[in-house]
Write an enzyme that holds these catalytic residues in place. Sequence first.
Site, PDB file in Angstrom:
ATOM      1  N   CYS A  25       1.167  -1.041  -0.035  1.00 50.43           N
ATOM      2  CA  CYS A  25       0.053  -0.003   0.153  1.00 50.43           C
ATOM      3  C   CYS A  25       0.855   1.336  -0.002  1.00 50.43           C
ATOM      4  O   CYS A  25       0.475   2.609  -0.167  1.00 50.43           O
ATOM      5  CB  CYS A  25      -0.840  -0.030   1.108  1.00 50.43           C
ATOM      6  N   GLU A  42     -11.969  -2.541   2.277  1.00 50.78           N
ATOM      7  CA  GLU A  42     -11.033  -2.057   1.484  1.00 50.78           C
ATOM      8  C   GLU A  42     -10.557  -3.435   0.670  1.00 50.78           C
ATOM      9  O   GLU A  42     -10.449  -3.406  -0.546  1.00 50.78           O
ATOM     10  CB  GLU A  42      -9.735  -1.876   2.201  1.00 50.78           C
ATOM     11  N   HIS A  53      -2.197   2.692  -6.065  1.00 48.39           N
ATOM     12  CA  HIS A  53      -2.798   1.453  -6.519  1.00 48.39           C
ATOM     13  C   HIS A  53      -4.375   1.518  -5.863  1.00 48.39           C
ATOM     14  O   HIS A  53      -4.445   2.527  -5.412  1.00 48.39           O
ATOM     15  CB  HIS A  53      -2.121   0.216  -5.611  1.00 48.39           C
TER      16      HIS A  53
HETATM   17 NI    NI Z   1      -4.002   0.066  -0.212  1.00 52.52          NI
END
Ligand code: NI
Length: 137
Positions: free
Chosen positions: A35, A126, A41
């Site tokens: 991340c 997420e 991304h």
């Molecule tokens: Ni991420």
Amino acid sequence: MPVVTVTRRLHFNAAHRVHNPALSDEENEHLFGKCNNPNWHGHNYILDVSVRGPVDDRTGYVLDLAALKRIAEERAVDRIDHKNFNLDVPFMRGVIPTSENIVVGIWRELEPAIRPGKLVKLVLWETPNNYVEYTGE
Ligand code: NI
């Protein structure tokens, strides 16, 4: 009068880089892994918005879920869908865009606009394996 919690699910896609500029590149990479990728991304997020209140005698609703969808879109989803949390989202400015910080940011945008009833929980997914919950504390 019975009190019921109702939930509307919304979807959005957004990009981010989880990065703390106060830390070294090595620390960021170590803390945030994939991340922390410098060139961004994306995730396919799912947002569950839960509102609690008395069931209205006239409508049989706590609130109209179509109205809840409109509020959630106008105040949050339309402002983050296909956007970059680091660059494009005013309510995330200066905040590391983890799911924790995103869900708190969305809460602050939605909470004052939701009525009748009271926003009692947001759940932000997420990935299919990771989600966060926020109840306004
Ligand atoms: Ni991420």
